[in-house]
Design a protein around this motif. Structure first.
Motif, PDB file in Angstrom:
ATOM      1  N   TRP A   1       0.825  -1.224   0.000  1.00 49.19           N
ATOM      2  CA  TRP A   1       0.000   0.000   0.000  1.00 49.19           C
ATOM      3  C   TRP A   1       0.852   1.264   0.000  1.00 49.19           C
ATOM      4  O   TRP A   1       0.579   2.211  -0.749  1.00 49.19           O
ATOM      5  CB  TRP A   1      -0.939  -0.018   1.206  1.00 49.19           C
ATOM      6  N   LEU A   2       1.880   1.317   0.820  1.00 48.32           N
ATOM      7  CA  LEU A   2       2.686   2.533   0.944  1.00 48.32           C
ATOM      8  C   LEU A   2       3.504   2.822  -0.309  1.00 48.32           C
ATOM      9  O   LEU A   2       3.959   3.960  -0.501  1.00 48.32           O
ATOM     10  CB  LEU A   2       3.619   2.421   2.156  1.00 48.32           C
ATOM     11  N   GLN A   3       3.699   1.831  -1.151  1.00 50.39           N
ATOM     12  CA  GLN A   3       4.459   2.040  -2.382  1.00 50.39           C
ATOM     13  C   GLN A   3       3.599   2.612  -3.510  1.00 50.39           C
ATOM     14  O   GLN A   3       4.127   3.100  -4.504  1.00 50.39           O
ATOM     15  CB  GLN A   3       5.061   0.716  -2.862  1.00 50.39           C
ATOM     16  N   ALA A   4       2.293   2.526  -3.353  1.00 53.50           N
ATOM     17  CA  ALA A   4       1.378   2.834  -4.454  1.00 53.50           C
ATOM     18  C   ALA A   4       1.033   4.320  -4.543  1.00 53.50           C
ATOM     19  O   ALA A   4       1.120   5.068  -3.564  1.00 53.50           O
ATOM     20  CB  ALA A   4       0.098   2.020  -4.301  1.00 53.50           C
ATOM     21  N   ASP A   5       0.633   4.732  -5.764  1.00 52.05           N
ATOM     22  CA  ASP A   5       0.104   6.073  -6.004  1.00 52.05           C
ATOM     23  C   ASP A   5      -1.402   6.033  -6.238  1.00 52.05           C
ATOM     24  O   ASP A   5      -2.085   7.043  -6.086  1.00 52.05           O
ATOM     25  CB  ASP A   5       0.786   6.704  -7.225  1.00 52.05           C
ATOM     26  N   ILE A   6      -1.908   4.874  -6.620  1.00 53.09           N
ATOM     27  CA  ILE A   6      -3.341   4.679  -6.854  1.00 53.09           C
ATOM     28  C   ILE A   6      -3.633   3.184  -6.696  1.00 53.09           C
ATOM     29  O   ILE A   6      -2.752   2.348  -6.931  1.00 53.09           O
ATOM     30  CB  ILE A   6      -3.763   5.178  -8.255  1.00 53.09           C
ATOM     31  N   VAL A   7      -4.872   2.880  -6.294  1.00 51.48           N
ATOM     32  CA  VAL A   7      -5.248   1.489  -6.052  1.00 51.48           C
ATOM     33  C   VAL A   7      -6.486   1.135  -6.877  1.00 51.48           C
ATOM     34  O   VAL A   7      -7.469   1.889  -6.892  1.00 51.48           O
ATOM     35  CB  VAL A   7      -5.552   1.243  -4.557  1.00 51.48           C
ATOM     36  N   ILE A   8      -6.412   0.006  -7.562  1.00 51.70           N
ATOM     37  CA  ILE A   8      -7.562  -0.570  -8.254  1.00 51.70           C
ATOM     38  C   ILE A   8      -7.999  -1.756  -7.416  1.00 51.70           C
ATOM     39  O   ILE A   8      -7.263  -2.742  -7.298  1.00 51.70           O
ATOM     40  CB  ILE A   8      -7.210  -1.035  -9.687  1.00 51.70           C
ATOM     41  N   LEU A   9      -9.178  -1.682  -6.822  1.00 50.21           N
ATOM     42  CA  LEU A   9      -9.576  -2.634  -5.790  1.00 50.21           C
ATOM     43  C   LEU A   9     -10.825  -3.414  -6.184  1.00 50.21           C
ATOM     44  O   LEU A   9     -11.913  -2.842  -6.312  1.00 50.21           O
ATOM     45  CB  LEU A   9      -9.834  -1.879  -4.477  1.00 50.21           C
ATOM     46  N   ASP A  10     -10.646  -4.720  -6.364  1.00 45.65           N
ATOM     47  CA  ASP A  10     -11.790  -5.606  -6.559  1.00 45.65           C
ATOM     48  C   ASP A  10     -12.539  -5.688  -5.230  1.00 45.65           C
ATOM     49  O   ASP A  10     -11.937  -5.927  -4.184  1.00 45.65           O
ATOM     50  CB  ASP A  10     -11.307  -6.989  -6.989  1.00 45.65           C
ATOM     51  N   ARG A  11     -13.841  -5.511  -5.276  1.00 42.86           N
ATOM     52  CA  ARG A  11     -14.578  -5.497  -4.005  1.00 42.86           C
ATOM     53  C   ARG A  11     -14.717  -6.887  -3.405  1.00 42.86           C
ATOM     54  O   ARG A  11     -14.579  -7.069  -2.200  1.00 42.86           O
ATOM     55  CB  ARG A  11     -15.956  -4.862  -4.211  1.00 42.86           C
ATOM     56  N   GLN A  12     -14.991  -7.887  -4.233  1.00 47.70           N
ATOM     57  CA  GLN A  12     -15.235  -9.234  -3.706  1.00 47.70           C
ATOM     58  C   GLN A  12     -13.987 -10.079  -3.864  1.00 47.70           C
ATOM     59  O   GLN A  12     -13.661 -10.520  -4.966  1.00 47.70           O
ATOM     60  CB  GLN A  12     -16.414  -9.896  -4.414  1.00 47.70           C
ATOM     61  N   LEU A  13     -13.275 -10.291  -2.757  1.00 48.46           N
ATOM     62  CA  LEU A  13     -12.042 -11.075  -2.749  1.00 48.46           C
ATOM     63  C   LEU A  13     -12.279 -12.388  -2.015  1.00 48.46           C
ATOM     64  O   LEU A  13     -13.309 -12.551  -1.349  1.00 48.46           O
ATOM     65  CB  LEU A  13     -10.929 -10.277  -2.066  1.00 48.46           C
ATOM     66  N   PRO A  14     -11.359 -13.343  -2.119  1.00 46.36           N
ATOM     67  CA  PRO A  14     -11.547 -14.634  -1.448  1.00 46.36           C
ATOM     68  C   PRO A  14     -11.834 -14.514   0.043  1.00 46.36           C
ATOM     69  O   PRO A  14     -12.584 -15.301   0.608  1.00 46.36           O
ATOM     70  CB  PRO A  14     -10.214 -15.345  -1.703  1.00 46.36           C
ATOM     71  N   GLU A  15     -11.243 -13.483   0.687  1.00 43.31           N
ATOM     72  CA  GLU A  15     -11.466 -13.317   2.126  1.00 43.31           C
ATOM     73  C   GLU A  15     -12.762 -12.590   2.449  1.00 43.31           C
ATOM     74  O   GLU A  15     -13.122 -12.447   3.619  1.00 43.31           O
ATOM     75  CB  GLU A  15     -10.300 -12.551   2.766  1.00 43.31           C
ATOM     76  N   GLY A  16     -13.449 -12.062   1.420  1.00 45.37           N
ATOM     77  CA  GLY A  16     -14.698 -11.342   1.661  1.00 45.37           C
ATOM     78  C   GLY A  16     -14.691  -9.954   1.042  1.00 45.37           C
ATOM     79  O   GLY A  16     -13.932  -9.679   0.112  1.00 45.37           O
ATOM     80  N   ASP A  17     -15.529  -9.082   1.576  1.00 40.33           N
ATOM     81  CA  ASP A  17     -15.715  -7.732   1.051  1.00 40.33           C
ATOM     82  C   ASP A  17     -14.522  -6.857   1.430  1.00 40.33           C
ATOM     83  O   ASP A  17     -14.272  -6.605   2.612  1.00 40.33           O
ATOM     84  CB  ASP A  17     -17.009  -7.145   1.612  1.00 40.33           C
ATOM     85  N   SER A  18     -13.796  -6.364   0.430  1.00 41.26           N
ATOM     86  CA  SER A  18     -12.600  -5.561   0.695  1.00 41.26           C
ATOM     87  C   SER A  18     -12.926  -4.202   1.296  1.00 41.26           C
ATOM     88  O   SER A  18     -12.042  -3.555   1.877  1.00 41.26           O
ATOM     89  CB  SER A  18     -11.794  -5.375  -0.594  1.00 41.26           C
ATOM     90  N   LEU A  19     -14.179  -3.743   1.173  1.00 41.49           N
ATOM     91  CA  LEU A  19     -14.548  -2.446   1.746  1.00 41.49           C
ATOM     92  C   LEU A  19     -14.352  -2.405   3.252  1.00 41.49           C
ATOM     93  O   LEU A  19     -14.123  -1.341   3.827  1.00 41.49           O
ATOM     94  CB  LEU A  19     -16.005  -2.104   1.414  1.00 41.49           C
ATOM     95  N   LYS A  20     -14.460  -3.540   3.899  1.00 42.43           N
ATOM     96  CA  LYS A  20     -14.314  -3.577   5.351  1.00 42.43           C
ATOM     97  C   LYS A  20     -12.906  -3.180   5.785  1.00 42.43           C
ATOM     98  O   LYS A  20     -12.703  -2.687   6.900  1.00 42.43           O
ATOM     99  CB  LYS A  20     -14.649  -4.978   5.868  1.00 42.43           C
ATOM    100  N   LEU A  21     -11.933  -3.396   4.909  1.00 40.33           N
ATOM    101  CA  LEU A  21     -10.545  -3.079   5.237  1.00 40.33           C
ATOM    102  C   LEU A  21     -10.080  -1.751   4.638  1.00 40.33           C
ATOM    103  O   LEU A  21      -9.024  -1.250   5.013  1.00 40.33           O
ATOM    104  CB  LEU A  21      -9.622  -4.200   4.744  1.00 40.33           C
ATOM    105  N   LEU A  22     -10.855  -1.189   3.715  1.00 40.48           N
ATOM    106  CA  LEU A  22     -10.421   0.021   3.019  1.00 40.48           C
ATOM    107  C   LEU A  22     -10.135   1.187   3.965  1.00 40.48           C
ATOM    108  O   LEU A  22      -9.100   1.856   3.824  1.00 40.48           O
ATOM    109  CB  LEU A  22     -11.453   0.413   1.959  1.00 40.48           C
ATOM    110  N   PRO A  23     -11.009   1.508   4.939  1.00 45.07           N
ATOM    111  CA  PRO A  23     -10.690   2.623   5.846  1.00 45.07           C
ATOM    112  C   PRO A  23      -9.371   2.424   6.588  1.00 45.07           C
ATOM    113  O   PRO A  23      -8.620   3.385   6.809  1.00 45.07           O
ATOM    114  CB  PRO A  23     -11.891   2.635   6.810  1.00 45.07           C
ATOM    115  N   GLN A  24      -9.074   1.196   6.953  1.00 46.08           N
ATOM    116  CA  GLN A  24      -7.823   0.887   7.650  1.00 46.08           C
ATOM    117  C   GLN A  24      -6.619   1.159   6.741  1.00 46.08           C
ATOM    118  O   GLN A  24      -5.619   1.751   7.175  1.00 46.08           O
ATOM    119  CB  GLN A  24      -7.839  -0.575   8.080  1.00 46.08           C
ATOM    120  N   TRP A  25      -6.717   0.734   5.491  1.00 43.00           N
ATOM    121  CA  TRP A  25      -5.616   0.970   4.549  1.00 43.00           C
ATOM    122  C   TRP A  25      -5.443   2.461   4.283  1.00 43.00           C
ATOM    123  O   TRP A  25      -4.320   2.965   4.245  1.00 43.00           O
ATOM    124  CB  TRP A  25      -5.892   0.231   3.246  1.00 43.00           C
ATOM    125  N   LEU A  26      -6.546   3.168   4.108  1.00 42.59           N
ATOM    126  CA  LEU A  26      -6.475   4.603   3.822  1.00 42.59           C
ATOM    127  C   LEU A  26      -5.904   5.380   5.000  1.00 42.59           C
ATOM    128  O   LEU A  26      -5.311   6.445   4.817  1.00 42.59           O
ATOM    129  CB  LEU A  26      -7.863   5.139   3.457  1.00 42.59           C
TER     130      LEU A  26
END
Length: 213
Positions: free
Chosen positions: A41-66
């Motif tokens: 994450w810290l290396q990136a300038d922009i993120v393309i994020l698939d919402r439905q990943l094997p572990e579940g809904d990625s939106l649940k983790l998005l605020p933490q990453w941001l």
């Protein structure tokens, strides 16, 4: 070189997008699991994020990453309901695209998100907007805008294809202290559509507006 972090578990789609971004001059980091996102994450300038990943809904983790680093995020999703889009924007995403989508359109949205905000002259189709002088030239003719119309247009044109909620536009153009109503936004959008008929300012039902290019 700008760095695109692609989070996508569809291997065929991921391979195609890596090739797309690499050929366009970006460095593309590709991961397939939410658990792999944080290390890049810290290396990136922009993120393309698939919402439905094997572990579940990625939106649940998005605020933490941001919280670790604020980045423009474009969500890829097969969910077509308006509420799903609203959830993505509230979680911190800048834009979203519904699957299936055109690869070149995604590339254009990435380029728009990474465009430097400091550019004084902006161009969309047959419109030129000068942020320094607040001059607007449309089809070769100077067009007079009110202060609020100019600010609203400048917000939309700096991030084409980005969806803005009415509340976001009120905050950026008027400021919360002014206490305008969301109807104010609708009226100003109407005026811009009348003055620039070739601009495609779309109403995104249940959310707000975007300038489509």
């Amino acid at each position: 070189m700008s760095v695109v972090l692609l989070v996508e578990d569809d291997l065929l789609l991921g391979e195609g997008l890596v090739k797309l971004f690499t050929q366009a001059g970006y460095q593309c980091l590709w991961v397939t699991k939410a658990s792999e996102v944080e290390q890049y994450w810290l290396q990136a300038d922009i993120v393309i994020l698939d919402r439905q990943l094997p572990e579940g809904d990625s939106l649940k983790l998005l605020p933490q990453w941001l919280a670790s680093k604020a980045l423009p995020v474009i969500i890829l999703t097969a969910r077509v309901e308006v509420n799903d889009r609203i959830e993505g924007l509230k979680a911190g995403a800048r834009d979203y695209m519904l699957k299936p989508f055109e690869h070149l359109e995604l590339l254009a949205r990435v380029q728009a998100q990474l465009r430097p905000l400091g550019e004084s002259r902006l161009y969309v189709n047959d419109l030129e907007l000068n942020l320094a002088t607040q001059q607007v030239i449309y089809q070769g003719i100077d067009v007079t805008l009110t202060t609020k119309e100019f600010k609203l247009l400048s917000v939309l044109i700096q991030k084409p294809n980005r969806v803005y909620s009415r509340e976001e536009l009120l905050n950026q153009v008027w400021g919360y202290q002014s206490f305008p109503t969301t109807r104010t936004i609708d009226n100003h959008i109407l005026h811009l559509r009348q003055k620039f008929p070739s601009l495609v300012i779309e109403t995104v039902r249940g959310i707000g507006y975007r300038l489509r290019v």
